[in-house]
Scaffold this active site. Structure first.
Site, short mmCIF file in Angstrom:
data_model
loop_
_atom_site.label_atom_id
_atom_site.label_comp_id
_atom_site.label_asym_id
_atom_site.label_seq_id
_atom_site.Cartn_x
_atom_site.Cartn_y
_atom_site.Cartn_z
N LYS A 199 0.84 -1.20 0.00
CA LYS A 199 0.00 0.00 0.00
C LYS A 199 0.88 1.26 0.00
O LYS A 199 2.11 1.17 0.18
CB LYS A 199 -0.92 -0.05 1.22
CG LYS A 199 -1.98 -1.17 1.16
CD LYS A 199 -2.76 -1.23 2.47
CE LYS A 199 -3.90 -2.24 2.42
NZ LYS A 199 -4.59 -2.34 3.75
N TYR A 206 -12.36 -2.84 -2.98
CA TYR A 206 -12.87 -2.77 -1.62
C TYR A 206 -14.39 -2.75 -1.54
O TYR A 206 -14.96 -2.33 -0.53
CB TYR A 206 -12.27 -1.55 -0.90
CG TYR A 206 -10.84 -1.78 -0.42
CD1 TYR A 206 -10.51 -2.88 0.39
CD2 TYR A 206 -9.81 -0.90 -0.76
CE1 TYR A 206 -9.22 -3.10 0.83
CE2 TYR A 206 -8.51 -1.11 -0.32
CZ TYR A 206 -8.22 -2.21 0.48
OH TYR A 206 -6.93 -2.42 0.93
N ASN A 263 -1.58 -0.14 7.55
CA ASN A 263 -1.05 -1.48 7.83
C ASN A 263 -0.24 -2.08 6.67
O ASN A 263 -0.06 -3.29 6.58
CB ASN A 263 -2.16 -2.42 8.31
CG ASN A 263 -3.24 -2.66 7.28
OD1 ASN A 263 -3.18 -2.09 6.18
ND2 ASN A 263 -4.19 -3.50 7.60
N HIS A 305 -1.91 -5.51 1.59
CA HIS A 305 -3.15 -6.25 1.43
C HIS A 305 -2.78 -7.66 0.97
O HIS A 305 -1.90 -7.82 0.13
CB HIS A 305 -4.04 -5.60 0.36
CG HIS A 305 -5.14 -6.51 -0.11
ND1 HIS A 305 -6.33 -6.63 0.56
CD2 HIS A 305 -5.21 -7.40 -1.15
CE1 HIS A 305 -7.09 -7.54 -0.06
NE2 HIS A 305 -6.43 -8.01 -1.10
N GLU A 310 -9.12 -11.32 -7.39
CA GLU A 310 -8.32 -10.10 -7.22
C GLU A 310 -7.14 -10.03 -8.20
O GLU A 310 -6.84 -8.96 -8.73
CB GLU A 310 -7.84 -9.98 -5.77
CG GLU A 310 -8.99 -9.71 -4.81
CD GLU A 310 -8.58 -9.63 -3.35
OE1 GLU A 310 -9.45 -9.33 -2.51
OE2 GLU A 310 -7.39 -9.88 -3.03
P1 IDP Z 1 -7.28 -7.39 5.65
O1 IDP Z 1 -6.57 -6.30 4.86
O2 IDP Z 1 -6.37 -7.97 6.70
O3 IDP Z 1 -7.92 -8.43 4.78
P2 IDP Z 1 -9.95 -6.29 6.06
O4 IDP Z 1 -10.82 -6.55 7.24
O5 IDP Z 1 -10.33 -6.91 4.76
O6 IDP Z 1 -8.45 -6.66 6.46
O7 IDP Z 1 -9.90 -4.71 5.87
C1 IDP Z 1 -9.35 -4.15 4.70
C2 IDP Z 1 -8.48 -2.98 5.07
O8 IDP Z 1 -9.29 -1.95 5.60
C3 IDP Z 1 -7.43 -3.24 6.15
O9 IDP Z 1 -6.25 -3.83 5.66
C4 IDP Z 1 -7.18 -1.85 6.68
O10 IDP Z 1 -6.32 -1.12 5.81
C5 IDP Z 1 -8.57 -1.23 6.59
N1 IDP Z 1 -9.28 -1.32 7.85
C6 IDP Z 1 -9.91 -2.40 8.38
N2 IDP Z 1 -10.48 -2.12 9.56
C7 IDP Z 1 -10.21 -0.81 9.79
C8 IDP Z 1 -10.53 0.11 10.85
O11 IDP Z 1 -11.18 -0.24 11.84
N3 IDP Z 1 -10.06 1.37 10.71
C9 IDP Z 1 -9.34 1.80 9.64
N4 IDP Z 1 -9.02 0.99 8.62
C10 IDP Z 1 -9.45 -0.30 8.69
MG MG Z 2 -9.49 -8.27 3.43
#
Ligand code: IDP
Ligand code: MG
Length: 149
Positions: free
Chosen positions: A9, A49, A112, A115, A126
C-alpha cells in the site's frame, strides 16, 4: 496451487519497505507471477474494496489506497493465500506477531502496509482484477523442489 494478490500500500512504498516485503515472501517460497507499480484509480479502489462499502472506515480506505502509488504482486504456490497472510500478520498491527510485516513495521490499522487476498477464490478474482492475462507469467522456480515436497 493457489494464486493470491499482494498490495504494498502507499505507506509501504513511501516508507521504502517494498524490497523488505517482497524479500520475506520470496524467501518463504512463493513465486512471483505478476508485478507492477501503479497509481490506483477510484474505480479500481472501489471494485477492490466493494465488500467494505458499508464500513465506517470505507472512505478513508479509498483515499488511503489512491493517495500515492502502490506495488501489486501476484504470487503462486501451495497454500499461497494462507502463507501470504501469515507473513503479513494480523490486520491490526498492534495484534500482529513480531516477525510478521505488520508486527515489525506498522502500528495503525489504517496504515497497515499491505493487502493479501483472504481466500483462494478471492485470490483468483483479485489477481484478475489487478492484472491482465498478458501481465501474468507461468514459470517454475529452479528451487521449487527444495521448497515443496
Ligand atoms: P485485511 O486487509 O487484513 O484483509 P480487512 O478486514 O479486509 O483486512 O480490511 C481491509 C483494510 O481496511 C485493512 O487492511 C485496513 O487497511 C482497513 N481497515 C480495516 N479495519 C479498519 C478500521 O477499523 N479502521 C481503519 N481501517 C481499517
Ligand atoms: Mg481483506
Amino acid at each position: 496451487m493457489e494464486t493470491t494478490l499482494l498490495l504494498v500500500k502507499p505507506d509501504g512504498v513511501q516508507r521504502g519497505l517494498v524490497g523488505t516485503i517482497i524479500s520475506k515472501i520470496e524467501q518463504r517460497g512463493l513465486n512471483i507471477v505478476g508485478m507492477k507499480m501503479l497509481s490506483v484509480s477510484n474505480e479500481l479502489a472501489e471494485a477492490h474494496y466493494a465488500i467494505h462499502e458499508d464500513k465506517p472506515f470505507y472512505n478513508g480506505l479509498i483515499s488511503y489506497i489512491t493517495s500515492s502509488p502502490v506495488v501489486a504482486i501476484a504470487w503462486q504456490g501451495n497454500k499461497a493465500v494462507s502463507v501470504l497472510r501469515q507473513v503479513l500478520g494480523s490486520t491490526n498491527p498492534t495484534e500482529a506477531n513480531p516477525g510478521t510485516i505488520r508486527g515489525d513495521y506498522a502500528i495503525d490499522i489504517g496504515r497497515n502496509l499491505t493487502h493479501g487476498s483472504d481466500s483462494a477464490e478471492n485470490g483468483k478474482i483479485e489477481v484478475n482484477l489487478w492484472f491482465t492475462p498478458e501481465e501474468l507469467i507461468e514459470w517454475t522456480r529452479n528451487d521449487s523442489k527444495w521448497i515443496f515436497e
